[in-house]
Design an enzyme around this catalytic site. Structure first.
Site, PDB file in Angstrom:
ATOM      1  N   ARG A  62       0.954  -1.189   0.094  1.00 27.14           N
ATOM      2  CA  ARG A  62       0.057   0.061  -0.203  1.00 27.14           C
ATOM      3  C   ARG A  62       0.765   1.226   0.066  1.00 27.14           C
ATOM      4  NH1 ARG A  62      -1.350   2.218   4.568  1.00 27.14           N
ATOM      5  NH2 ARG A  62      -1.161   0.477   5.831  1.00 27.14           N
ATOM      6  N   TYR A 117     -16.050  21.980 -10.092  1.00 22.13           N
ATOM      7  CA  TYR A 117     -16.602  20.403 -10.458  1.00 22.13           C
ATOM      8  C   TYR A 117     -17.551  20.141  -9.374  1.00 22.13           C
ATOM      9  CZ  TYR A 117     -15.997  15.306 -10.953  1.00 22.13           C
ATOM     10  OH  TYR A 117     -16.079  14.072 -11.175  1.00 22.13           O
ATOM     11  N   ASP A 189      -7.446  22.474  -9.358  1.00 27.37           N
ATOM     12  CA  ASP A 189      -7.743  21.163 -10.190  1.00 27.37           C
ATOM     13  C   ASP A 189      -7.454  21.623 -11.572  1.00 27.37           C
ATOM     14  OD1 ASP A 189      -8.815  19.420 -12.333  1.00 27.37           O
ATOM     15  OD2 ASP A 189     -10.837  19.126 -10.922  1.00 27.37           O
ATOM     16  N   LYS A 214      -8.740  10.861 -16.920  1.00 27.71           N
ATOM     17  CA  LYS A 214      -8.890  11.719 -18.191  1.00 27.71           C
ATOM     18  C   LYS A 214      -7.810  11.786 -19.189  1.00 27.71           C
ATOM     19  CE  LYS A 214     -12.793  14.315 -15.908  1.00 27.71           C
ATOM     20  NZ  LYS A 214     -12.949  13.472 -15.035  1.00 27.71           N
TER      21      LYS A 214
END
Length: 400
Positions: A62, A117, A189, A214
Site C-alpha cells: 500500500r 466541479y 484542479d 482523463k
C-alpha cells in the site's frame, strides 16, 4: 529515475520529452522499456532487525512499489522544479478530497470557486461541513479582490481554471498572492490543461490536482487521481494519504503510466481538433456563444494566452433558445459523440448542462441551453458532418 545508461544527470528536457522518458529505468528491469506491474501486499525483510528498523526501500504494498514510484516520479518531473512530491489516488475526486483534507481541520474556513466541479461542491457541503469546515463560494473572475473574502480562519482557497462546464478563467497568480498574504494555502484542479500546458506550482499554487482518469489515462479505461505538492505541503499530503489507507491498484497505475507516454501527442491532437470544431461551431446560426478560453472571443482569453501554452479538447457552447427536447434531439442524433460524463479519452462526447441550480456566488443566465463537448481523436471532417446532421435534428424538433 535516469533513463540513460551512463548514470550522468540528464539535461533539462521539454515537457513533451519528459512525458516519454520520466520515471523510466530500464537498467533496473533487465532492459525492459516499461517497469513491471507489481501486484504486492507483503514485503519480506532479510532479518528481524531490518523489519523493526524499517530498513527497506519498499515496506508494504500500500505504501508504494516500483510501479507506483515510476508514475509518481514521471508526474513530478512534468510538474516542474517546484514539485516536491506526488501522491497517487484511486480517482480524481479522491485526489480532490485528500488534498483538501491534508490542509483543513475543524473550525477552518474554505474559499471555493463557484465554477468548481460538481462533486467538489458535494464534498464540501456533505463531508467537510460535517467535519466542522465551512465553505464560501466566490466569483471565479474575482482576481485579487478575493482578499476581501478572507476571514480570520480562512485556511485555503480552491481553484479550477478554466471552470467545469462554464469555462471561466481565473487569475491564479493574483489569487495565490492574495491567499499567501493571508497565510492561506492554494489548491487547484488542473485536469483541463495538465502539466504539459500549465504548471500550477509555478504560478503560486501549493497543491495541483489532476483526474488521471482523463487525459493521462486517455482511453476511458482507468480510474486515477494525482496530487502534486510543493515544499510547504508535501509532508502533510503524504501523511494524509498514508493515514487514510489510500492506494491505487497496480494495473490502473500501469495504465496511467502507459497513457502518459503518449499524452503530448494525444493532447496536441485534442487541442487542434477542438479548436477546429469550436471555430466551426462559432459560425453556426444555432450557437449563441462559445465557451473556449483559446478563442479570442472568450472573456478569459487574455489570461489563457498569458499563462497557458495550449488547451485540450473540452469546451462548451450556449445555444440560442430552443425547447429542451430540441437539445435532446440534437444529442440523440449524434453518432460519433457519445453521451457521457467523463472526458479525456480518445472518443468524442457531448452532454447537456445547466449551472444555474448549483451557483451561489454568481448567477448563471447565459441566454440559452448549454452543451459541453469533448473533441476526441476522430477526423475533424467526420465530427463536423455528424454535428451538421445533429443540428438538422435540432431544427426539426424545434419546429415540431
Amino acid at each position: 529515475m535516469n533513463d540513460s545508461s551512463s548514470g550522468r544527470p540528464s539535461p533539462p528536457r521539454r515537457p513533451q520529452t519528459s512525458a516519454v522518458t520520466a520515471g523510466r529505468d530500464p537498467k533496473s528491469h533487465h532492459g525492459f522499456v516499461n517497469p513491471p506491474v507489481y501486484h504486492a501486499s507483503t514485503v519480506l525483510y532479510p532479518s528481524a532487525e531490518d523489519y523493526v528498523a524499517h530498513r527497506s526501500r519498499y515496506q508494504y504494498g500500500r505504501r508504494g512499489t516500483p510501479t507506483t514510484e515510476a508514475l509518481e516520479q514521471a508526474i513530478q518531473e512534468l510538474e516542474g522544479p517546484k514539485c516536491a512530491g506526488v501522491s497517487l489516488l484511486p480517482s480524481g475526486l479522491a485526489a480532490i478530497s485528500t488534498a483538501l483534507l491534508s490542509v483543513v481541520r475543524a473550525g477552518d474556513h474554505l474559499l471555493v470557486t463557484d465554477s468548481a466541479y460538481g462533486p467538489t461542491r458535494n464534498y464540501c457541503e456533505h463531508v467537510l461541513k460535517r467535519l466542522g469546515v465551512s465553505t464560501t463560494y466566490f466569483d471565479p473572475v474575482i482576481g485579487s479582490e478575493i482578499a476581501e473574502q478572507f476571514r480570520p480562519n480562512t485556511r485555503a482557497v480552491y481553484l479550477e481554471s478554466p471552470g467545469s462546464l462554464s469555462f471561466e478563467m481565473q487569475d491564479v497568480t493574483a489569487i495565490a498572492q492574495a491567499a499567501h498574504a493571508k497565510g492561506a494555502i492554494v489548491l487547484m484542479d488542473n485536469t483541463w490543461a495538465s502539466p504539459l500546458y500549465y504548471r500550477p506550482l509555478e504560478f503560486g499554487v501549493d497543491l495541483a490536482i489532476q483526474a488521471g482518469t482523463k487525459y493521462i489515462g486517455g482511453h476511458s479505461d482507468v480510474m486515477l487521481g494525482t496530487v502534486s505538492a510543493n515544499n510547504a505541503t508535501a509532508a502533510s499530503l503524504r501523511d494524509t494519504v498514508r493515514y487514510s489507507g489510500w492506494c491505487v491498484g497496480p494495473d490502473d497505475v500501469y495504465l496511467g503510466l502507459r497513457g502518459l507516454r503518449t499524452l503530448a501527442t494525444r493532447l496536441d491532437r485534442h487541442f487542434q481538433s477542438g479548436l477546429a470544431v469550436a471555430r466551426w461551431l462559432e459560425q453556426r446560426p444555432e450557437v449563441l456563444r462559445l465557451l473556449h478560453p483559446a478563442l479570442p472571443s472568450h472573456p478569459g482569453h487574455a489570461l489563457w494566452k498569458r499563462d497557458f501554452t495550449g488547451a485540450c479538447g473540452l469546451f462548451s457552447v450556449v445555444l440560442k433558445p430552443v425547447p429542451q427536447q430540441a437539445v435532446y434531439a440534437f444529442l440523440d442524433a449524434l453518432e460519433l459523440f457519445g453521451i457521457g460524463a467523463s472526458w479525456g479519452g480518445y472518443e468524442s462526447l457531448a452532454i447537456p448542462f445547466d449551472c444555474a441550480p448549483v451557483r451561489t456566488a454568481t448567477r448563471w443566465a447565459p441566454g440559452g441551453p448549454g452543451v459541453r463537448f469533448h473533441i476526441g481523436l476522430e477526423a475533424v471532417e467526420d465530427l463536423i458532418a455528424d454535428l451538421e446532421q445533429g443540428f438538422a435534428a435540432l431544427a426539426a424538433a424545434a419546429r415540431a
